[in-house]
Design an enzyme around this catalytic site. Structure first.
Site, PDB file in Angstrom:
ATOM      1  N   GLY A  67       0.825  -1.195   0.000  1.00  0.00           N
ATOM      2  CA  GLY A  67       0.000   0.000   0.000  1.00  0.00           C
ATOM      3  C   GLY A  67       0.858   1.243   0.000  1.00  0.00           C
ATOM      4  CD  GLN A  69       0.341   7.500  -4.109  1.00  0.00           C
ATOM      5  OE1 GLN A  69       1.046   7.668  -5.105  1.00  0.00           O
ATOM      6  NE2 GLN A  69      -0.952   7.158  -4.198  1.00  0.00           N
ATOM      7  CB  THR A  71       8.678   5.476   0.607  1.00  0.00           C
ATOM      8  OG1 THR A  71       9.378   6.047   1.727  1.00  0.00           O
ATOM      9  CG2 THR A  71       9.016   3.996   0.529  1.00  0.00           C
ATOM     10  CB  ALA A 152       7.794   5.483   5.458  1.00  0.00           C
ATOM     11  CG  LEU A 153       4.027   1.814   9.119  1.00  0.00           C
ATOM     12  CD1 LEU A 153       4.710   2.964   9.834  1.00  0.00           C
ATOM     13  CD2 LEU A 153       2.749   1.458   9.860  1.00  0.00           C
ATOM     14  N   GLY A 165       6.645  -3.657   5.151  1.00  0.00           N
ATOM     15  CA  GLY A 165       6.782  -3.278   6.554  1.00  0.00           C
ATOM     16  C   GLY A 165       6.999  -1.812   6.781  1.00  0.00           C
ATOM     17  CG  LEU A 166       8.453  -0.857  10.336  1.00  0.00           C
ATOM     18  CD1 LEU A 166       9.593  -0.155  11.065  1.00  0.00           C
ATOM     19  CD2 LEU A 166       7.400  -1.315  11.323  1.00  0.00           C
ATOM     20  CB  CYS A 183       4.123   8.929   2.053  1.00  0.00           C
ATOM     21  SG  CYS A 183       5.480   8.054   2.865  1.00  0.00           S
TER      22      CYS A 183
END
Length: 219
Positions: A67, A69, A71, A152-153, A165-166, A183
């Site tokens: 999911g 945008q 990064t 960010a996730l 993940g993150l 994002c």
């Protein structure tokens, strides 16, 4: 949860390994947490809009099924990939995201930094001018005024199992973030721990984040 520190690894082979792990796992497969650092790479989410890539230049862009945008991943960033069976954990996606964010907030708190959630904008933010301030955000946030994104996730769930993940920015060259709308938010400032006066090494930050994620993702 089995924690694996992969070190610096290329993004695409790591993504393919996550896909393979998720496709092959069954109800008895232990959850894993992969910790790594990637060479400079832009990743685009499933619904990512090309206009948010302002000028990637020499940095490769990888399309993904997560999911969110666009990064950036790069040296000095702790990227964490929890590979978790949500059904076995007994939670749904919204709770899972909340727990990931909580783990980041707890990690930052250990460094004396206050991590903040912004409604409708997943990830964790800080006040660069006063990173230890505990005052709650009040009222609508206009253009993320006074805030910068530090983590960010972006997740994917397949058959109730998570991957992607993150990413927590520890000590980064932030210039590549200027080549995108991070994002999907035009003008969103990004930061990293070293830019707000917290100096730590990658293994320490990764270990602290892994500890908090492991605690948050227990049944």
């Amino acid at each position: 949860m089995i924690v694996k520190t992969l070190g610096r690894v290329d993004y695409l082979p790591t993504l393919e390994a996550m896909r393979a792990f998720t496709a092959a796992r069954d109800a008895d497969t232990p959850d894993e947490l992969w910790l790594c650092e990637h060479p400079p790479t832009f990743t685009q989410g499933l619904a990512g809009k090309p206009e948010h890539l302002l000028g990637p230049g020499d940095i490769p862009v990888v399309a993904t099924e997560r999911g969110g945008q666009v990064t950036y991943h790069g040296p000095g960033q702790v990227t964490a990939y929890p590979l978790v069976d949500l059904r076995r954990l007994g939670i749904f996606v919204k709770e899972y995201v909340f727990r990931l964010e909580t783990a980041i907030i707890q990690t930052l708190d250990g460094y004396g930094v206050t991590g903040l959630r912004v409604g409708g904008a997943p990830g964790i933010y800080v006040r660069p001018g006063d990173p230890g301030a505990h005052a709650a955000l009040t009222g609508p946030i206009q253009g993320f005024s006074g805030l910068a994104k530090i983590a960010a996730l972006g997740i994917k769930v397949s058959r109730h199992c998570t991957y992607h993940g993150l990413a927590l920015n520890v000590a980064m060259d932030l210039e590549p973030f200027l080549r995108i709308n991070p994002c999907g938010y035009e003008g969103l400032e990004t930061t990293s721990l070293d830019k707000i006066g917290v100096f730590t090494d990658w293994p320490t930050a990764a270990g602290r984040l892994a500890e908090r994620l492991s605690a948050q993702l227990q049944p």
